[in-house]
Design a protein around this motif. Structure first.
Motif, PDB file in Angstrom:
ATOM      1  N   ALA A 217       0.636  -1.338   0.072  1.00  0.00           N
ATOM      2  CA  ALA A 217      -0.205  -0.158  -0.465  1.00  0.00           C
ATOM      3  C   ALA A 217       1.010   1.598  -0.008  1.00  0.00           C
ATOM      4  O   ALA A 217       0.249   2.147  -0.666  1.00  0.00           O
TER       5      ALA A 217
ATOM      6  N   THR B 245      -5.255   1.323   6.014  1.00  0.00           N
ATOM      7  CA  THR B 245      -3.894   0.700   5.546  1.00  0.00           C
ATOM      8  C   THR B 245      -2.932   1.805   6.606  1.00  0.00           C
ATOM      9  O   THR B 245      -1.920   1.353   6.950  1.00  0.00           O
TER      10      THR B 245
ATOM     11  N   LEU C 293       2.723   1.803  -3.715  1.00  0.00           N
ATOM     12  CA  LEU C 293       2.561   1.741  -5.103  1.00  0.00           C
ATOM     13  C   LEU C 293       2.064   2.993  -4.450  1.00  0.00           C
ATOM     14  O   LEU C 293       1.278   3.812  -3.878  1.00  0.00           O
TER      15      LEU C 293
ATOM     16  N   VAL D 223      -0.003   6.704  -5.171  1.00  0.00           N
ATOM     17  CA  VAL D 223      -1.359   7.117  -5.644  1.00  0.00           C
ATOM     18  C   VAL D 223      -2.386   6.792  -6.909  1.00  0.00           C
ATOM     19  O   VAL D 223      -3.008   6.030  -7.700  1.00  0.00           O
TER      20      VAL D 223
ATOM     21  N   MET E 142      -6.827   3.127   1.312  1.00  0.00           N
ATOM     22  CA  MET E 142      -5.741   3.698   1.910  1.00  0.00           C
ATOM     23  C   MET E 142      -5.819   4.274   3.495  1.00  0.00           C
ATOM     24  O   MET E 142      -4.651   4.472   3.773  1.00  0.00           O
TER      25      MET E 142
ATOM     26  N   PHE F  63     -11.455   3.002  -2.393  1.00  0.00           N
ATOM     27  CA  PHE F  63     -10.012   3.193  -2.677  1.00  0.00           C
ATOM     28  C   PHE F  63      -9.622   4.542  -1.617  1.00  0.00           C
ATOM     29  O   PHE F  63      -8.142   4.231  -0.400  1.00  0.00           O
TER      30      PHE F  63
ATOM     31  N   GLN G  79      -2.384   3.173  -8.187  1.00  0.00           N
ATOM     32  CA  GLN G  79      -3.472   2.978  -7.862  1.00  0.00           C
ATOM     33  C   GLN G  79      -4.855   3.336  -8.328  1.00  0.00           C
ATOM     34  O   GLN G  79      -5.174   2.166  -9.194  1.00  0.00           O
ATOM     35  N   PHE G  80      -4.071   4.069  -8.912  1.00  0.00           N
ATOM     36  CA  PHE G  80      -6.001   4.389 -10.076  1.00  0.00           C
ATOM     37  C   PHE G  80      -5.234   3.516 -11.512  1.00  0.00           C
ATOM     38  O   PHE G  80      -6.254   3.201 -11.903  1.00  0.00           O
TER      39      PHE G  80
END
Lengths: 365, 523
Positions: free
Chosen positions: A21, B20, A24, A26, B17, B13, A29-30
């Motif tokens: 998390a 986490t 990666l 943002v 985020m 999402f 991630q998108f």
């Protein structure tokens, strides 16, 4: 419907844990929302490669845009799966791959990685074997083990205590190489291929007659071991945690050992050594695609230098030899960068027949 | 459509985020409950279940069972479990055969099953700090009558199972995995003649050893249990742990994934259970060896590696070894069943009792049912009672279940009527057993007492206790295993078990047939 997209995202996060998390960004991630989720089944030895956050990121990148969800299975067990639910299979070993290719009537495949079969052992064991003329310490760097001598020793049912200098390992047990279950796992099948070559006067077994002449001897190398595990990951785990008392010599993939050795808090200690069999053979890792995305993954692993580099970090050898040389140099691993006396396994039919015969002997107890 | 997705995804999402990044909320992202079928010796992990949940977001819902029972239960598929966690997976792997039930397994801890000898004896025999002691030397001490030991029933508990496998492998002197032909009958019989205490569980074995320590020279158990015993302060003569030179069987506690779709929480659990934090806790609190090599083995463990003995290739060989142990090699038992047939036992209760007894006399054909049934050479005595013992009926079991049909017929003829005289009946059983021991001392003697109510006739508990204490020199080796059923008096049954060194079995929640099967491990 949202759950279906949410699930793979969660998968990535969970597989890599919090590290992923954070790793990666943002943006990435998108991007991942455009990724195609693909599902595959692989031999256990490549699972760590697929779980590596770098692999996940490299596959997520353009042009691949893939998110691979990989289940592990014994390479020889994959053929028995209902493969229609998968985009690809990635067994270790040509024989296991051949079985799938034939049964699924598929011609296309990729061979992005390979790794030699090795015997993981310990220094005191290697020293005993050197004293008995079976192992040679080449240039004080790596060990070569003479398979012809070793196999005759095993077939004579010699015990460790029968060897010169065995006070370093005073085991009353027979000298045997520990393998996985030859009925279920590729690494054991590779050992079978190797042993059959040696017993057939150092030529590849080609017919029933040759098989019949050596099958009892071959079978004994497996049956006498007793209980064996289904997946090569378990004997390796035992090797790392239980010391030479469990198994003094374990047949495994070079990549398993190197991958662990390259880790930061590696469980490999200075007493653990690799014996390179002579002759030896390679296990080729064969990716069989069942869908277009499966093929795309095959191409990614074959051609993407970043992915090949990551694979090398996991101890696998690729077509790019320079990458592997750099890797062992950087990690100071006592490994030969090229091997001589590499043999090929027998044909699919011959090997399958050998395994079936051994299976029959198993069922007879 | 796509637009809606994206909006949802972005929200999810962002939420994710956030989660986490925030440790306390992290668990919410993956909080799942996994149903775990676990070996009963893993109960000592319980203090960590909360921490495990906090660290992984995964709740382990533990259900405890014996190793072989558990393997059979999972393979039968009668009940769903997400994970299994046993001291080893070998029997399980062999039993699953062609069905792929084990989807993944990761070893979590190590503990060898080894002999332990009273230090006074170890000194006398030169076995203190001696790495060269062999199973054969132990066998020699047993043969000369110098070593009497405690060991669990190999079909009920893994420490007994591992010991039997080690003894077989070592005494056969085979360098390879055992086959049925390798087994030397006389040597084994002699070895097991030294067994003077049996048990259905490794934990209870150590408690029973502590009670009977003056009569025993040692025991076979997990290194972890033995180390704990030495620290308990309850041993007059501490135990010297022996690591036989030929090797031993080591429990490796694999956490096994059964439900394929639970791979993610499973991996979370494995990562934590193998973390330095958990492994250190486990080593210091439960005396099991870590598998995480970054956790250094503490000084309480001896240096050096554990020599492993090979395990048989087939389930047939394993079962044969177990059946041979039960039928021919171990000391035979004389089992007394003091069974309540008062009026309140009528109807369903009597049906349940009959079923339980019929199961033990061949009615349960499952593999663990076959292990639990009456054995070749066993003596079985029934003392059905109401206000007093109704009759005393002896049965002898022969080879291949000879004599079991007679037991079934007899059990099926029982009827319930009258009052409840528990303690007069129990006294009769003790008198019978005492006479039998005089004639035939080389057996295990035990009494099962099953009553569904409170004693209202004949001797009181206090009067029975008085009798027992007066005669205790003769009765001390005869344990009573009371079964709580119906309206039985739990307090009194607890006292009775404590008095006689037995153990209470609760059949108020568990069916009688399960309970009787379990008790067989103690006979």
């Amino acid at each position: 419907m949202a759950g279906r997209i949410f699930a793979p995202l969660l998968t990535v996060l969970l597989l890599g844990g919090v590290g992923t998390a954070i790793y990666l960004s943002v943006t990435e991630q998108f991007q991942s929302m455009n990724q195609e989720k693909i599902k595959g089944v692989s031999g256990s030895e490549k699972i760590e490669f697929f779980h590596d956050t770098e692999t996940i990121a490299a596959l997520a990148n353009t042009p691949w845009n893939l998110m691979a969800q990989v289940e592990k299975a014994g390479s020889r067990e994959i053929a028995s799966y209902n493969l229609s639910n998968y985009d690809f299979a990635f067994p270790a070993g040509v024989p296991a791959a051949e079985k799938i290719l034939r049964e699924q009537n598929i011609k296309k495949y990729f061979q992005p990685f390979f790794t030699p079969m090795v015997i993981a052992s310990w220094k005191p064991i290697a020293e005993i074997l050197i004293a008995n003329g079976i192992v040679e310490h080449k240039g004080n760097a790596y060990y070569i083990i003479d398979m012809n001598k070793l196999i005759s020793l095993m077939l004579e049912k010699k015990r460790w205590t029968d060897l010169k200098g065995s006070n370093k390992y005073p085991a009353n047990k027979s000298i045997l190489i520990t393998t996985t279950d030859v009925r279920k796992s590729n690494s054991a099948a590779m050992y079978l291929a190797l042993a059959s070559y040696v017993l057939n006067n150092n030529t590849i077994v080609q017919n029933d007659q040759q098989t019949d002449a050596i099958i009892d001897k071959l079978a004994s190398l497996f049956l006498r071991q007793g209980f064996t595990e289904n997946s090569s990951a378990i004997p390796f785990q035992d090797y790392l945690t239980m010391g030479p008392g469990k198994a003094p010599m374990v047949m495994m993939y070079e990549a398993q050992f190197l991958s662990e050795a390259a880790k930061e808090n590696s469980a490999i200690n200075s007493d653990m050594v690799l014996l390179y069999p002579e002759p030896t053979l390679f296990t080729k890792h064969v990716l069989i695609p069942f869908s277009e995305n499966g093929s795309k993954l095959g191409e990614a692993l074959n051609n993407d230098e970043t992915l090949q580099k990551i694979a090398t970090q996991h101890g696998l050898r690729t077509q790019n030899i320079a990458l592997f040389r750099n890797f062992i140099k950087n990690k100071k691993l006592p490994v030969p960068d090229s091997l001589v006396n590499i043999i090929e396994p027998p044909s699919y039919e011959v090997l399958e027949k050998m395994i079936q015969k051994i299976e029959l002997l198993y069922s007879q107890g | 459509m796509t637009c809606v997705y994206s909006a949802i995804m972005i929200n999810l999402f962002i939420a994710l985020m956030f989660l986490t990044g925030c440790e306390q909320l992290e668990q919410a992202s993956s909080n799942s409950v996994l149903k775990v079928l676990a070996g009963s010796e893993l109960k000592d992990i319980e203090p960590m279940l909360e921490t495990i949940k906090k660290q992984t977001g995964v709740t382990m819902e533990m259900h405890y069972i014996g190793t072989l029972d558990g393997a059979e239960k999972i393979v039968s598929g009668r009940e769903h479990y997400d994970l299994a966690w046993f001291s080893h997976a070998k029997y399980f792997s062999l039993l699953q055969d062609e069905n792929k039930i084990i989807h993944s397994q990761e070893k979590i801890a190590l503990s060898p099953v080894i002999p332990a000898v009273k230090t006074s004896l170890a000194q006398q025999w030169g076995w203190v700090n001696n790495p060269d002691v062999t199973w054969s030397q132990i066998a020699e001490k047993i043969k000369m009558g110098e070593f009497k030991y405690a060991m669990t029933d190999p079909t009920a508990s893994n420490s007994g199972f591992s010991t039997v496998m080690s003894v077989q492998a070592a005494l056969s002197n085979a360098g390879d995995a055992l086959t049925a032909e390798d087994i030397d009958a006389d040597k084994l019989k002699s070895f097991f003649s030294g067994q003077s205490l049996t048990s259905g569980s490794s934990g209870w074995l150590s408690e029973a050893y502590i009670r009977d320590q003056n009569k025993l020279g040692g025991l076979f158990n997990y290194e972890s249990v033995l180390m704990k015993m030495n620290r308990s302060g309850e041993l007059q003569d501490p135990l010297t742990l022996i690591y036989p030179k030929e090797g031993m069987v080591t429990a490796d506690y694999p956490l096994i994934l059964l439900a394929k779709d639970k791979i993610e929480p499973y991996q979370q659990l494995v990562a934590y259970l193998k973390s330095a934090e958990f492994q250190t806790w486990m080593m210091t609190q439960t005396d099991r060896r870590p598998v995480n090599t970054t956790v250094a083995l503490s000084d309480s463990f001896p240096k050096g590696y554990l020599m492993d003995l090979p395990f048989p290739t087939s389930i047939t060989t394993v079962n044969e070894i177990l059946f041979t142990y039960l039928d021919d090699k171990r000391k035979p038992s004389h089992s007394y069943f003091v069974l309540d047939l008062s009026g309140s036992m009528g109807g369903d209760r009597l049906v349940a009792l009959k079923q339980a007894m019929v199961n033990l006399s061949g009615g349960d054909s499952s593999i663990t049912g076959q292990f639990a049934r009456f054995r070749n050479r066993e003596q079985v005595t029934f003392l059905p009672f109401n206000q007093d013992v109704i009759e005393i009926r002896d049965f002898s079991i022969g080879k291949n279940g000879l004599g079991m049909q007679k037991i079934q017929d007899y059990i099926n003829s029982l009827k319930a009527t009258g009052g409840t005289g528990i303690y007069s009946s129990l006294k009769t059983a003790y008198q019978q057993a005492r006479l039998a021991i005089e004639k035939d001392p080389e057996r295990f003697y035990s009494i099962v007492l099953m009553s569904d109510g409170i004693s209202n006739e004949g001797l009181s508990y206090q009067q029975f206790e008085q009798y027992y204490r007066q005669e205790s020199d003769y009765l001390a080796n005869i344990r009573t295993f009371p079964v709580l059923f119906g309206e039985a008096d739990q307090q009194e049954m607890d006292n009775l078990a404590r008095l006689t060194g037995g153990r209470v079995f609760d059949s108020r929640k568990d069916p009688l047939s399960h309970v009787f099967k379990k008790i067989r491990g103690y006979q």
